[in-house]
Design an enzyme around this catalytic site. Structure first.
Site, PDB file in Angstrom:
ATOM      1  N   TYR A  63      33.394  34.992  41.753  1.00 19.04           N
ATOM      2  CA  TYR A  63      34.160  34.854  40.518  1.00 19.04           C
ATOM      3  C   TYR A  63      35.646  34.822  40.847  1.00 19.04           C
ATOM      4  O   TYR A  63      36.133  35.632  41.640  1.00 19.04           O
ATOM      5  CB  TYR A  63      33.885  36.036  39.580  1.00 19.04           C
ATOM      6  CG  TYR A  63      34.771  36.049  38.355  1.00 19.04           C
ATOM      7  CD1 TYR A  63      34.357  35.438  37.177  1.00 19.04           C
ATOM      8  CD2 TYR A  63      36.031  36.629  38.387  1.00 19.04           C
ATOM      9  CE1 TYR A  63      35.183  35.401  36.062  1.00 19.04           C
ATOM     10  CE2 TYR A  63      36.870  36.603  37.278  1.00 19.04           C
ATOM     11  CZ  TYR A  63      36.436  35.990  36.119  1.00 19.04           C
ATOM     12  OH  TYR A  63      37.259  35.961  35.026  1.00 19.04           O
ATOM     13  N   GLU A 106      39.598  30.378  34.565  1.00 23.56           N
ATOM     14  CA  GLU A 106      38.626  30.989  35.469  1.00 23.56           C
ATOM     15  C   GLU A 106      37.611  30.001  36.020  1.00 23.56           C
ATOM     16  O   GLU A 106      37.326  28.972  35.419  1.00 23.56           O
ATOM     17  CB  GLU A 106      37.920  32.197  34.819  1.00 23.56           C
ATOM     18  CG  GLU A 106      36.934  31.853  33.762  1.00 23.56           C
ATOM     19  CD  GLU A 106      36.163  33.078  33.214  1.00 23.56           C
ATOM     20  OE1 GLU A 106      36.639  34.221  33.271  1.00 23.56           O
ATOM     21  OE2 GLU A 106      35.063  32.857  32.700  1.00 23.56           O
TER      22      GLU A 106
END
Ligand code: GDP
Ligand code: MN
Length: 381
Positions: free
Chosen positions: A101, A189
């Site tokens: 992530y 993101e």
């Protein structure tokens, strides 16, 4: 403003982030044609402004163009977290060895963009954050200097041991930071950032939220807005130049000024109620906005009462009173309305309201308590 995954990927690709090829389809036939062009395995992905698409069945692998068509026909029209899917992204599938992530958010506490990275990426990142926060590295960035190469390496080494992958990841961090800053984003993101079995580092999902207040500087980004993907009442409000945010309660609030709107919501909560929305009609008394506000609020069937709370300064309360009369004549209300007005031309406003069968008070506590009682189905105090 949120944009779709495929749009966010276009932005990141332009900054040099490695992302598998893909195109958007609105019909199963288009999905099949794209899958044919790409060749090999593809992934068909619902384009909606919500996470958790994978878990909801909105992300599926297809081995052939005809399977891509079948899957697209299932995903198009599906509802994910209350949002209907009108578009799918058909993209080349990647083999996955591991998922990480990588994200940047604008952090109010440090007043800086903060990088958050974790080697435990994928669909359960919220759980990682809640249960094993030590698996997430947070790094605030000083925007005067930007993301420094040593910081990008530090982030890369938190994800990988292998220097080649660290370099690839660091380069991606640099690109993500550029994209975040250039688009005046509040969030950018990549989840998952994957490593393939052959050691390539690729972004398979992307999300970017752009600060609404910066859209005037970015006509190209503003043009990416997809109203079919947004809350209908918020679209209606924005097109009427009202600042409106839908909430989960049942006391509909119409207030002038963001500060008073916040105070009103606080007071509703204080007296045991739940606000159904934040709505700021602005500092001036534009009658058109006063007329539109009740329509937008009553579009939400859970609203049980409308509370007007107006402090007249530049805003003339008689203009607001006339707006309320006009609005309710055009569209008679099916729910009670509680009005609190004070300030400029208060006496005239009260007369307009009482002449038209409304009651109003100048006391904020009294009005809020009355609205909360009505929302609970009880008698007004
Ligand atoms: P989200 O659930 O809305 O965040 O959607 P994602 O795009 O992140 O996809 C969810 C999951 O689907 C990912 O975490 C991957 O495990 C899987 N996935 C997405 N793209 C691919 C791909 O190209 N190949 C494979 N094997 N899995 C993928
Ligand atoms: Mn994802």
């Amino acid at each position: 403003m949120n944009i779709h995954e495929y749009q966010a990927k276009d932005i990141l690709r332009a900054e040099g982030v490695p992302i598998p090829a893909g195109e958007v389809a609105t019909t199963p036939e288009q999905a099949e044609a794209i899958a044919t062009r790409i060749g090999g395995m593809v992934v068909v992905k619902a384009q909606v402004h919500t996470g958790g698409r994978g878990k909801a069945g909105g992300v599926k692998l297809a081995k052939s163009p005809s399977e891509a068509r079948e899957i697209a026909s299932r995903i198009l029209g599906m509802t994910i977290n209350g949002l209907t899917v009108y578009k799918v992204l058909v993209t080349a599938a990647a083999d996955i060895a591991s998922e990480a992530y990588v994200g940047i958010i604008l952090d109010r506490a440090t007043r800086k963009p903060v990088f958050m990275v974790s080697p435990a990426g994928g669909i359960d990142i919220e759980e990682v954050a809640a249960k094993t926060p030590e698996k997430i590295l947070k790094l605030p960035i000083d925007t005067r200097y930007g993301l420094q190469p040593y910081q990008a390496s530090e982030l890369g080494f938190f994800l990988f041991d292998d220097v080649k992958k660290v370099r690839a990841a660091s380069k991606i961090m640099m690109s993500l930071y550029q994209a975040f800053m250039k688009s005046d984003a509040s969030l950018a993101e990549i989840n998952p950032l994957v490593v393939t079995p052959s050691g390539e580092v690729l972004a398979l999902d992307a999300k970017i939220s752009v600060d609404d207040n910066a859209l005037d500087r970015h006509p190209d980004l503003a043009a990416l807005r997809d109203e079919t993907a947004e809350e209908p009442s918020e679209v209606d409000a924005r097109n009427s130049n009202l600042t409106f945010i839908k909430l989960d309660g049942n006391v509909g609030c119409v207030v002038n000024g963001a500060g008073l709107a916040m105070a009103t919501m606080d007071l509703v909560k204080y007296y045991g109620g739940e606000p159904a929305n934040f709505l700021d009609i602005g500092g001036s008394s534009n009658p058109e906005k006063v007329v539109k506000a009740p329509r937008i609020i009553t579009g939400d069937s859970s609203v049980k009462v409308i509370l007007f709370n107006i402090f007249g300064g530049i805003t003339r309360t008689d203009d607001v009173a006339n707006g309320i009369v006009t609005a309710t004549k055009a569209n008679p209300l099916k729910i009670p309305i509680v009005i609190r007005l004070t300030g400029t031309n208060e006496e005239i406003a009260m007369k307009i309201l009482t002449d038209n069968g409304f009651s109003a008070s100048s006391d904020m506590d009294e009005a809020v308590q009355k609205a909360v009682a009505l929302a609970k189905g009880g008698k007004a105090a």
